[in-house]
Design an enzyme around this catalytic site. Structure first.
Site, PDB file in Angstrom:
ATOM      1  N   HIS A 246      14.463  -6.195   8.448  1.00  0.00           N
ATOM      2  CA  HIS A 246      13.962  -5.491   7.255  1.00  0.00           C
ATOM      3  C   HIS A 246      12.445  -5.695   7.193  1.00  0.00           C
ATOM      4  CE1 HIS A 246      13.974  -3.698   3.380  1.00  0.00           C
ATOM      5  NE2 HIS A 246      14.536  -4.636   2.635  1.00  0.00           N
ATOM      6  N   HIS A 297      15.469   3.191  12.137  1.00  0.00           N
ATOM      7  CA  HIS A 297      15.660   3.095  10.689  1.00  0.00           C
ATOM      8  C   HIS A 297      17.054   3.592  10.357  1.00  0.00           C
ATOM      9  CE1 HIS A 297      14.875   3.437   6.402  1.00  0.00           C
ATOM     10  NE2 HIS A 297      13.798   2.690   6.615  1.00  0.00           N
ATOM     11  N   ASP A 351       6.867  -0.328   9.337  1.00  0.00           N
ATOM     12  CA  ASP A 351       6.334  -1.604   9.805  1.00  0.00           C
ATOM     13  C   ASP A 351       5.461  -1.481  11.050  1.00  0.00           C
ATOM     14  OD1 ASP A 351       7.306  -3.347   7.865  1.00  0.00           O
ATOM     15  OD2 ASP A 351       9.311  -3.251   8.724  1.00  0.00           O
TER      16      ASP A 351
END
Ligand code: ACO
Length: 414
Positions: A246, A297, A351
């Site tokens: 995450h 994702h 990210d």
């Protein structure tokens, strides 16, 4: 892969003696990792993973990143509309009124071991803020909202105070004349950031503020659904966010880039020359759980719109700061991944380019995830407020796969 199934023995509604339909629970469905299951309603963010769309209250994320501020974005998320000038001013002042930590709290932070990981420190310190609140359990919406604003306002000081403590530097008190982004960087570095760096950081805060029912947001909603308290919900969410699958992935991206550089050095080669074999090796070991961090994702099957924005943004910052190397490495990794696994819907997520953005503005690797948390507190708190407004306890079921009618074997016969 996740599977969704309905067991053949699902209960069907039955009639009560009075002829009314008994309120049987809905037929259970099962989906590993809860993929595709709708578990809450929200008015905050909308995601279309196939088209790569993210909107906050209907406004495309790109428009917000270009034009808004973090303060205005939080107002939008919590109020369902953009503020008028005076409303934004009042909200900003209220947030700034919460920058200060409770009396004695900095001493508490300074008792933390210097070697502690910042996310462990943050989780513990946000949890302990509840002990400085005379009424931590109040869950009526206006009071819960005040707690949300307090936690959001105080978190930057917690992170900055800890980072300075471990560097052996004195605490720098917050400045109420500075924005959320500028105040954090000021407390961290002891000097006011430039406008460009403040803007870059503010944009990162906007992009990370909310994202549907991601794991940490779900955690926050599950916790508050017991009518626990705002502090517990945010603390639990921080615990969830730190996982490498995450929010912890941004640190892992940077570690991966560092690993490539180190490896290249040990082989007397340029990093760009070893990226291809490095990525191909990791992809070949996918079945063993090897991952290219910052890619893939659960929801997006195309490029994450936040990554699209951050890619352009990180290139700009890297150019301005004369540090294009990491951006170019990242871009090369993206090309290889697109060629190899793009067809499987594995693209950069938020990210991937946030790692290089944070690095370019001089932020330390192990502060990447705390900074994500600092912004996401706004989303978690917004979801907690939504959950409290018409709450129903989260209580899913398990699919029992163990034995039945097993004998109880006495101890000396086992
Ligand atoms: N690198 C290599 N292969 C990947 C990656 C990746 N980053 N992501 C997914 N895959 C592959 C898996 O190997 C799997 O392949 P298979 O079908 O051949 O077995 C397939 O894609 C599906 O992967 P799952 O892990 O089942 O997908 P899931 O939806 O459960 O996972 C997750 C999503 C956890 C984000 C995953 O893509 C991942 O581990 N990415 C790396 C970590 C990361 O960047 N996390 C940040 C997410 S964004 C955020 O939380 C803020």
């Amino acid at each position: 892969m996740s599977t969704t199934m309905t067991p053949p023995s699902s209960p069907s509604p039955t009639s009560s003696p009075a002829g009314a339909v008994a309120a049987n629970p809905p037929a259970p469905t099962w989906s590993k990792g809860l993929e595709g299951i709708i578990a809450a309603e929200t008015k905050m963010s909308f995601i279309d993973g196939a088209k790569g769309i993210l909107e906050y209250v209907g406004i495309p994320i790109d428009d917000l990143a270009r034009n808004s501020s973090f303060e205005e974005t939080v107002y939008l998320l919590w109020n369902g509309r953009l503020p008028k000038r005076a409303e934004l001013e009042a909200f900003t002042q209220e947030l700034r009124g919460n920058y200060e930590l409770p009396a004695g709290f900095v001493d508490r932070i300074q008792t933390c071991p210097k070697a502690a990981a910042p996310m462990h420190m943050l989780r513990t310190m946000v949890s302990s803020l509840s002990m400085y609140d005379a009424n931590p359990d109040a869950n009526d919406i206006p009071t819960a909202r005040k707690k949300a604003l307090a936690i959001l306002g105080q978190t930057p000081a917690i992170i900055a105070a800890f980072d300075r403590h471990r560097r052996g530097l004195p605490f720098v008190a917050p400045r109420k004349d500075l924005s959320f982004a500028a105040n954090f960087l000021y407390m961290l570095n002891g000097k006011e950031p430039t406008e460009a760096v403040t803007r870059a950081f503010d944009v990162c805060m906007i992009l990370h503020a909310d994202h549907g029912l991601n794991n940490s947001t779900f955690t926050a909603r599950v916790i508050i659904s017991t009518l626990s308290d705002m502090y517990s919900a945010i603390t639990g969410a921080i615990g969830s966010l730190r996982g490498p699958l995450h929010g912890g992935a941004n640190e892992e991206v940077m570690e991966m880039l560092n690993e490539i550089e180190q490896l290249a050095k040990s082989q007397n080669k340029a990093p760009m020359d070893i990226i291809e074999p490095f990525i191909m090796d990791r992809l070949a070991r996918r079945n063993e759980g090897a991952r290219i961090m910052g890619f893939g994702h659960r929801v997006y099957k195309t490029i994450d719109p936040r990554a699209t924005f951050l890619k352009t943004f990180s290139k700009q910052i890297a150019t301005d700061t004369g540090n294009l190397k990491l951006y170019e490495m990242s871009s090369r990794i993206e090309d290889i991944m697109k060629r190899e696994v793009g067809a499987k819907g594995i693209y950069p997520n938020v990210d991937f380019y946030s790692a290089t953005t944070y690095h370019s503005i001089g932020l330390k690797l192990d502060l990447f995830t705390p900074m994500f948390a600092m912004s996401r507190i706004s989303g978690w708190a917004g979801h907690v407020l939504e959950q409290l407004d018409g709450n129903r306890l989260f209580r899913p079921t398990t699919k029992y796969v163990g034995p039945h009618d097993a004998p109880y074997v006495p101890m000396d016969k086992r």
